[in-house]
Design an enzyme around this catalytic site. Structure first.
Site, PDB file in Angstrom:
ATOM      1  N   LYS A   4      -6.838   2.279  -2.918  1.00 17.86           N
ATOM      2  CA  LYS A   4      -6.461   1.450  -1.759  1.00 17.86           C
ATOM      3  C   LYS A   4      -6.490   2.267  -0.460  1.00 17.86           C
ATOM      4  CE  LYS A   4      -4.888  -1.309   1.094  1.00 17.86           C
ATOM      5  NZ  LYS A   4      -4.881  -2.685   1.432  1.00 17.86           N
ATOM      6  N   CYS A  17      -2.913  -1.326   8.829  1.00 17.01           N
ATOM      7  CA  CYS A  17      -3.589  -0.790   7.644  1.00 17.01           C
ATOM      8  C   CYS A  17      -4.480   0.391   8.011  1.00 17.01           C
ATOM      9  CB  CYS A  17      -4.431  -1.890   7.007  1.00 17.01           C
ATOM     10  SG  CYS A  17      -3.494  -3.410   6.847  1.00 17.01           S
ATOM     11  N   ARG A  74      -6.061  -6.474  -0.902  1.00 16.27           N
ATOM     12  CA  ARG A  74      -7.272  -6.076  -0.166  1.00 16.27           C
ATOM     13  C   ARG A  74      -7.694  -7.100   0.874  1.00 16.27           C
ATOM     14  NH1 ARG A  74     -11.325  -4.305  -5.040  1.00 16.27           N
ATOM     15  NH2 ARG A  74     -11.168  -2.064  -4.785  1.00 16.27           N
ATOM     16  N   THR A  82       0.849  -1.200   0.000  1.00 14.44           N
ATOM     17  CA  THR A  82       0.000   0.000   0.000  1.00 14.44           C
ATOM     18  C   THR A  82       0.880   1.243   0.000  1.00 14.44           C
ATOM     19  OG1 THR A  82      -1.637  -1.173   1.300  1.00 14.44           O
ATOM     20  CG2 THR A  82      -1.767   1.235   1.316  1.00 14.44           C
ATOM     21  N   ARG A 109     -13.100   3.037   6.055  1.00 18.90           N
ATOM     22  CA  ARG A 109     -13.385   2.196   7.234  1.00 18.90           C
ATOM     23  C   ARG A 109     -12.948   2.916   8.515  1.00 18.90           C
ATOM     24  NH1 ARG A 109     -15.348  -2.824   8.128  1.00 18.90           N
ATOM     25  NH2 ARG A 109     -14.357  -4.175   9.671  1.00 18.90           N
ATOM     26  N   TYR A 122      -4.262  -6.895  17.753  1.00 19.28           N
ATOM     27  CA  TYR A 122      -5.051  -5.716  17.355  1.00 19.28           C
ATOM     28  C   TYR A 122      -6.497  -6.053  17.084  1.00 19.28           C
ATOM     29  CZ  TYR A 122      -5.271  -6.506  12.238  1.00 19.28           C
ATOM     30  OH  TYR A 122      -5.548  -6.989  10.985  1.00 19.28           O
ATOM     31  N   LYS A 123      -6.796  -7.344  16.856  1.00 18.14           N
ATOM     32  CA  LYS A 123      -8.198  -7.754  16.713  1.00 18.14           C
ATOM     33  C   LYS A 123      -8.312  -9.250  16.970  1.00 18.14           C
ATOM     34  CE  LYS A 123      -8.519  -8.628  11.769  1.00 18.14           C
ATOM     35  NZ  LYS A 123      -9.252  -8.336  10.557  1.00 18.14           N
ATOM     36  N   ASN A 157      -9.339   2.011   2.997  1.00 17.02           N
ATOM     37  CA  ASN A 157      -9.018   1.904   4.424  1.00 17.02           C
ATOM     38  C   ASN A 157      -9.420   3.158   5.192  1.00 17.02           C
ATOM     39  OD1 ASN A 157      -8.176  -0.697   4.265  1.00 17.02           O
ATOM     40  ND2 ASN A 157      -5.988  -0.270   4.329  1.00 17.02           N
TER      41      ASN A 157
HETATM   42  N1  SAJ Z   1     -12.558  -2.283  14.298  1.00 14.13           N
HETATM   43  C1  SAJ Z   1     -13.453  -1.634  15.138  1.00 14.13           C
HETATM   44  N2  SAJ Z   1     -14.779  -1.631  14.809  1.00 14.13           N
HETATM   45  C2  SAJ Z   1     -15.243  -2.233  13.670  1.00 14.13           C
HETATM   46  C3  SAJ Z   1     -14.335  -2.883  12.823  1.00 14.13           C
HETATM   47  C4  SAJ Z   1     -12.986  -2.884  13.150  1.00 14.13           C
HETATM   48  O1  SAJ Z   1     -13.077  -1.068  16.175  1.00 14.13           O
HETATM   49  O2  SAJ Z   1     -16.471  -2.195  13.458  1.00 14.13           O
HETATM   50  C5  SAJ Z   1     -11.115  -2.294  14.620  1.00 14.13           C
HETATM   51  C6  SAJ Z   1     -10.528  -3.691  14.781  1.00 14.13           C
HETATM   52  O3  SAJ Z   1     -10.736  -4.201  16.064  1.00 14.13           O
HETATM   53  C7  SAJ Z   1      -9.064  -3.451  14.457  1.00 14.13           C
HETATM   54  C8  SAJ Z   1      -9.112  -2.341  13.405  1.00 14.13           C
HETATM   55  O4  SAJ Z   1     -10.403  -1.754  13.519  1.00 14.13           O
HETATM   56  O5  SAJ Z   1      -8.358  -2.978  15.578  1.00 14.13           O
HETATM   57  C9  SAJ Z   1      -8.898  -2.802  11.975  1.00 14.13           C
HETATM   58  O6  SAJ Z   1      -9.493  -4.077  11.758  1.00 14.13           O
HETATM   59  P1  SAJ Z   1     -10.325  -4.450  10.458  1.00 14.13           P
HETATM   60  O7  SAJ Z   1     -10.792  -5.835  10.649  1.00 14.13           O
HETATM   61  O8  SAJ Z   1     -11.346  -3.432  10.184  1.00 14.13           O
HETATM   62  O9  SAJ Z   1      -9.278  -4.307   9.254  1.00 14.13           O
HETATM   63  P2  SAJ Z   1      -7.767  -4.820   9.019  1.00 14.13           P
HETATM   64  O10 SAJ Z   1      -6.857  -3.705   9.393  1.00 14.13           O
HETATM   65  O11 SAJ Z   1      -7.520  -6.143   9.627  1.00 14.13           O
HETATM   66  O12 SAJ Z   1      -7.774  -4.988   7.402  1.00 14.13           O
HETATM   67  C10 SAJ Z   1      -8.066  -3.861   6.600  1.00 14.13           C
HETATM   68  C11 SAJ Z   1      -9.148  -4.247   5.560  1.00 14.13           C
HETATM   69  N3  SAJ Z   1      -9.639  -3.030   4.915  1.00 14.13           N
HETATM   70  C12 SAJ Z   1     -10.970  -2.786   4.751  1.00 14.13           C
HETATM   71  O13 SAJ Z   1     -11.827  -3.504   5.178  1.00 14.13           O
HETATM   72  C13 SAJ Z   1     -11.333  -1.551   3.998  1.00 14.13           C
HETATM   73  C14 SAJ Z   1      -8.575  -5.225   4.534  1.00 14.13           C
HETATM   74  O14 SAJ Z   1      -9.523  -5.466   3.508  1.00 14.13           O
HETATM   75  C15 SAJ Z   1      -7.287  -4.641   3.919  1.00 14.13           C
HETATM   76  O15 SAJ Z   1      -6.715  -5.534   2.979  1.00 14.13           O
HETATM   77  C16 SAJ Z   1      -6.309  -4.424   5.051  1.00 14.13           C
HETATM   78  O16 SAJ Z   1      -6.877  -3.452   5.958  1.00 14.13           O
HETATM   79  C17 SAJ Z   1      -4.998  -3.919   4.472  1.00 14.13           C
HETATM   80  O17 SAJ Z   1      -4.045  -4.730   4.373  1.00 14.13           O
HETATM   81  O18 SAJ Z   1      -4.931  -2.783   4.024  1.00 14.13           O
END
Ligand code: SAJ
Length: 405
Positions: free
Chosen positions: A201, A255, A149, A116, A208, A314-315, A205
């Site tokens: 890209k 991300c 992604r 990215t 979100r 982190y999750k 992110n």
């Molecule tokens: N989180 C919340 N509330 C939510 C969703 C997530 O607090 O409703 C937090 C999670 O606990 C975590 C963080 O956000 O700490 C990010 O987690 P995530 O599951 O939303 O995303 P990532 O970082 O694991 O992966 C993201 C994804 N991007 C999108 O959904 C737009 C993934 O598709 C990408 O490929 C990835 O980033 C990346 O590599 O860029």
């Protein structure tokens, strides 16, 4: 043959997926220890389905090395950190990988950047490196940006089913790369130019991150006047055009907690909503820490050594601790000279913080107040063990009597 450069969270599954679909793949990483582990038959992180895919890819002949290969296609999948001060992307690993590729690449080779990067990074940092080496882009080498992604926790499924974007200077080269990803990707593959691909890209992110920040801000508003944010979100989401995400203890990972800063760094006077959103998310670990102190006062609990944080990653259901809200909370607590809290995470077997436990029962025996920071399946299976505890549930997974954000 494809040479995948960088065998981390994205490069490794991508290399394995291609190899298991009949593509000849060599994986290259500068980290000798990591290459050694892979060659000994061990994957380097936990991800559902990764071990099985690894076995298939090995059976198909994938190999791992520290050396760059002479071949017609390179996929660069190295980290792109950001400079914490300027907020701009740090493209040093991408540039270094491209430099090394150029030392061995034959005429006509395609260099695909999967990492990215912020919009304009390839123009600003990658093209000059290629041109300064004496190569002409478009004849000697071709440049493509195909940002990944896939989501940690569901990477293997998403590698196959997600739509993809390919940015290329030359449509014919884009089509060639599309055909090649099409060997395993069942989603739609869109071809565009490189800068558009870079921007999409980062925007995905950022979208979100901003939406999570909205949920986090709602949580704070609802806490202020004692309203149930989860019930409110649930009801709002019954509206056909509303889809609010979940509040949480902060946003981690490499991300969503990083990429939106690229836009703030590059467009500081324009990216206002994004800037505020990132600050809101970054403030959540402190919000949880204050909540812990507030609940301790309310419950008359004086001894912080009886408080424990469940979850370091982190999750849920991943072993990745990058930008973890729990680590941020502990760091903040340290600044206030607080006694370190107890911590446990089933995915983290090494000792990474003080007062860390390696067994759920030991952890629970030693605390009266548990803060659920991560909703791993393990704790979801063991929620009844929390019945005699004070619980602060930041992930809304516990049905018993508890505190929430
Ligand atoms: N989180 C919340 N509330 C939510 C969703 C997530 O607090 O409703 C937090 C999670 O606990 C975590 C963080 O956000 O700490 C990010 O987690 P995530 O599951 O939303 O995303 P990532 O970082 O694991 O992966 C993201 C994804 N991007 C999108 O959904 C737009 C993934 O598709 C990408 O490929 C990835 O980033 C990346 O590599 O860029």
């Amino acid at each position: 043959m494809v040479n995948v450069i960088g065998l981390g969270y994205i490069g490794l599954p991508t290399a394995l997926m291609m190899a298991s679909h009949g593509v000849e793949v060599v994986g290259t990483d500068y980290n000798e220890q990591l290459v050694c582990m892979l060659n000994e038959g061990h994957t380097t992180f936990k991800e559902s389905g990764l071990d099985e895919l690894f076995q298939e890819a090995v059976a198909e002949g994938i190999t791992f090395t520290t050396k760059y290969q002479v071949t017609d296609t390179y996929i660069v999948s190295v980290p792109t950190p950001y400079d914490k001060f300027s907020k701009k992307v740090d493209a040093c690993y991408v540039v270094e990988a491209v430099r090394n590729v150029l030392k061995v690449a034959p005429k006509g080779a395609v260099i695909v950047i999967e990492s990215t990067v912020s919009p304009g990074t390839i123009d600003k940092f990658v093209r000059p490196v290629i041109e300064d080496t004496g190569f002409t882009i478009g004849t000697d080498v071709h440049l493509v940006h195909a940002p990944e992604r896939i989501i940690p926790g569901n990477m293997i499924y998403e590698l196959i089913h997600n739509n993809r974007t390919i940015g290329a200077d030359d449509r014919a080269v884009g089509e060639r790369v599309k055909g090649f990803y099409g060997s395993f990707c069942q989603g739609e593959i869109v071809i565009t130019d490189i800068r558009t691909a870079e921007m999409t890209k980062v925007v995905e992110n950022t979208y979100r991150a901003v939406n999570i920040a909205f949920a986090n801000e709602l949580a704070k508003i609802c806490r202020h006047d004692n309203m149930d944010v989860y019930e409110i979100i649930q009801i709002c989401n019954m509206h056909p055009r509303v889809n609010i995400l979940q509040p949480g203890p902060g946003v981690g990972g490499h991300c969503i907690s990083v990429d939106p800063w690229f836009l703030v760094g590059d467009y500081p006077s324009l990216a206002k909503v994004i800037d505020e959103s990132m600050k809101t998310n970054d403030g959540m670990p402190d919000f949880v820490l204050n909540r812990i102190y507030e609940i301790m006062r309310k419950e008359g609990l004086k001894d912080i050594s009886r408080v424990g944080l469940y979850g370091l990653t982190y999750k849920e259901n991943v072993d990745d601790m990058r930008e973890s809200p729990t680590l941020q909370l502990l760091e903040s607590q340290k600044k206030h000279l607080g006694t370190p809290l107890n911590v446990y995470d089933p995915y983290i077997t090494d000792d990474v913080v003080e007062n860390q436990y390696h067994d759920l029962n030991d952890f629970l025996e030693n605390i009266d107040f548990v803060v659920i920071m991560v909703g791993h399946d393990e704790i979801k299976r063991n929620l009844k063990e929390l019945n005699d505890k004070i619980v602060l549930d930041t992930r809304c997974i516990y049905n018993g009597s508890c505190y929430r954000l």
